[in-house]
Motif scaffolding. Structure first.
Motif, short mmCIF file in Angstrom:
data_model
loop_
_atom_site.label_atom_id
_atom_site.label_comp_id
_atom_site.label_asym_id
_atom_site.label_seq_id
_atom_site.Cartn_x
_atom_site.Cartn_y
_atom_site.Cartn_z
N THR A 1 7.62 7.60 0.46
CA THR A 1 7.76 7.65 -0.99
C THR A 1 8.95 8.52 -1.37
O THR A 1 9.46 9.32 -0.56
CB THR A 1 6.49 8.24 -1.63
OG1 THR A 1 6.37 9.61 -1.25
CG2 THR A 1 5.25 7.47 -1.20
N SER B 1 2.79 0.71 3.84
CA SER B 1 2.19 2.03 4.01
C SER B 1 2.97 2.92 4.97
O SER B 1 2.87 4.15 4.90
CB SER B 1 0.75 1.88 4.53
OG SER B 1 0.72 1.13 5.74
N SER C 1 0.84 -1.19 0.00
CA SER C 1 0.00 0.00 0.00
C SER C 1 0.87 1.24 0.00
O SER C 1 1.96 1.25 0.60
CB SER C 1 -0.90 0.03 1.24
OG SER C 1 -1.63 1.23 1.31
N THR C 2 0.38 2.27 -0.64
CA THR C 2 1.00 3.58 -0.48
C THR C 2 0.58 4.15 0.87
O THR C 2 -0.36 3.65 1.50
CB THR C 2 0.57 4.55 -1.60
OG1 THR C 2 -0.78 4.98 -1.35
CG2 THR C 2 0.67 3.90 -2.96
N ASP D 1 -0.94 6.88 1.11
CA ASP D 1 -2.03 7.79 0.78
C ASP D 1 -3.36 7.17 1.20
O ASP D 1 -4.15 6.69 0.38
CB ASP D 1 -2.02 8.11 -0.72
CG ASP D 1 -3.02 9.19 -1.11
OD1 ASP D 1 -3.53 9.87 -0.19
OD2 ASP D 1 -3.27 9.35 -2.31
N GLY E 1 7.09 -1.90 -0.11
CA GLY E 1 5.87 -1.17 -0.35
C GLY E 1 4.90 -1.17 0.81
O GLY E 1 3.69 -1.40 0.63
N ASN F 1 -0.04 9.62 7.74
CA ASN F 1 -0.38 9.25 6.37
C ASN F 1 0.13 10.33 5.42
O ASN F 1 0.68 11.36 5.84
CB ASN F 1 -1.89 9.02 6.22
CG ASN F 1 -2.70 10.29 6.40
OD1 ASN F 1 -2.18 11.35 6.72
ND2 ASN F 1 -4.01 10.19 6.20
N GLU F 2 -0.04 10.10 4.11
CA GLU F 2 0.58 11.03 3.15
C GLU F 2 -0.05 12.41 3.20
O GLU F 2 0.67 13.43 3.15
CB GLU F 2 0.50 10.45 1.74
CG GLU F 2 1.32 11.28 0.75
CD GLU F 2 1.61 10.55 -0.55
OE1 GLU F 2 2.35 11.12 -1.36
OE2 GLU F 2 1.11 9.44 -0.75
N HIS G 1 9.89 3.44 0.61
CA HIS G 1 8.76 2.75 0.00
C HIS G 1 9.16 2.08 -1.31
O HIS G 1 8.60 1.05 -1.69
CB HIS G 1 7.61 3.73 -0.22
CG HIS G 1 6.30 3.09 -0.53
ND1 HIS G 1 5.92 2.77 -1.81
CD2 HIS G 1 5.30 2.68 0.28
CE1 HIS G 1 4.73 2.21 -1.78
NE2 HIS G 1 4.32 2.14 -0.53
#
Length: 346
Positions: free
Chosen positions: A236, A232, A171-172, A174, A230, A203-204, A226
């Motif tokens: 990034t 969360s 997960s990203t 985001d 990958g 979070n993002e 990330h």
């Protein structure tokens, strides 16, 4: 043959206070000071491995580790969180009082340098998840007077200030909304008090909200790349670039969940993967913006490392990767002391 002292490491995150608090043992402080079997950190193992100090987190677990309808962990209520925060802060001060100079609670970089210079553990009081601080922020000012110097607005759950990033793989980051109005007030107050804001567990959207609002260097105390894992919780490339552009720092988390490409919690994870994250971030944003953020006593680390006494193995892995003495000094403690100085005194 003369043995060399291990490279001094100032670490961005540990959960030793929570481990001691949860043990319920009457002799828990004595065990930390004199050595014990469990966990990752006590003073003898810290000395053996060169762990010279770090951010000692106060984290309040979710009640019963319960989740809401969205699958998010539930935050503790503010009075309960404040009571537990004060109990763990007292625990750190009790350790300092009983350590006979072997541990010092540090409130500025001069304190850290002084403690490290005489071989004492340089502890910085940190809060991970600001549930103890109500929206009125009164507790923030009192805790700052007591020694609080760094704070993460969230752990991986929503609270009155922001939406912490859930643990998801792949997960990203985001996921969910950003800062609330109370969260914006918290960031402004941290800037006013010169409390370092920790972006790990944000979070993002929250990350970018803080990036727009804060006047201090952006710091993620225990988050990885990330691009290599990958999860969360990892950063990034765009987030890493923002950390660089503000003169900030990313502290590498030793947790295998945040190192491995497969996202599996397997302690049979080579230290080369940890070195991969250090090298990636150093290559991406520069050697001046990478440090160490072990998450000792809060996560599963590679078996090859095991605990604080194993840190020379990590140093050896990084040296084998080509990091020279100057680079290793920056990674081990120099970058942390620089960014803390810029935040607290700049």
């Amino acid at each position: 043959m003369t043995s060399h002292a291990p490279l001094p490491i100032f670490d961005g995150h540990n959960d030793v206070l929570l481990r001691i608090r949860c043990s319920g043992r009457a002799d828990a402080v004595e065990g930390f000071l004199n050595g014990e079997e469990g966990g990752h950190i006590d003073l003898p193992r810290a000395r053996a491995g060169g762990l010279a100090g770090g951010l000692c987190a106060i984290y309040i677990p979710s009640p019963g580790m319960n989740k809401d309808a969205n699958g998010d962990f539930l935050a503790p209520d503010q009075p309960s969180a404040l009571n537990e925060t004060l109990a763990m802060a007292r625990l750190l001060f009790d350790i300092e009082r009983q350590a006979n100079g072997a541990l010092k609670v540090c409130r500025n970089v001069a304190d850290i340098r002084e403690a490290m210079g005489r071989g004492a553990f340089a502890a910085v009081l940190h809060i991970e998840g600001a549930e103890a601080v109500g929206a009125d922020l009164d507790a923030l000012y009192v805790l700052h007077q007591a020694g609080l110097r760094t704070l993460g607005p969230v752990w991986s759950r929503p609270n009155v200030f922001a939406y912490g990033v859930p643990f998801r793989f792949p997960s990203t980051p985001d996921i969910g909304p950003g800062l609330t109005a109370a969260g914006e007030d918290l960031i402004r107050a941290c800037n006013e008090l010169k409390i370092m804001i920790d972006l790990s567990h944000m979070n993002e959207q929250g990350f970018w909200d803080i990036a727009k609002l804060s006047k201090a260097p952006l710091v993620a105390s225990h988050s990885n790349a990330h691009a290599l894992c990958g999860h969360s919780r990892n950063l990034t490339d765009r987030q890493l670039d923002a950390i660089r552009d503000t003169g900030g720092l990313a502290g590498i988390n030793y947790g295998v969940l945040f190192l491995r490409q497969d996202g599996i919690k397997n302690p049979d994870t080579p230290l080369d993967l940890l070195a991969d994250h250090v090298a990636y971030i150093a290559d991406r944003i520069g050697i001046d913006h990478v440090g160490l953020g072990s998450d000792f006593d809060g996560t599963t680390v590679p078996d090859d490392l095991k605990d604080a006494a194993g840190l020379p193995k990590l140093v050896a892995a990084l040296k084998a990767r080509g990091f020279d003495e100057e680079a290793m000094t920056k990674i081990a403690h120099g970058n942390w002391l620089r960014v803390l100085g810029q935040t607290w005194e700049g």
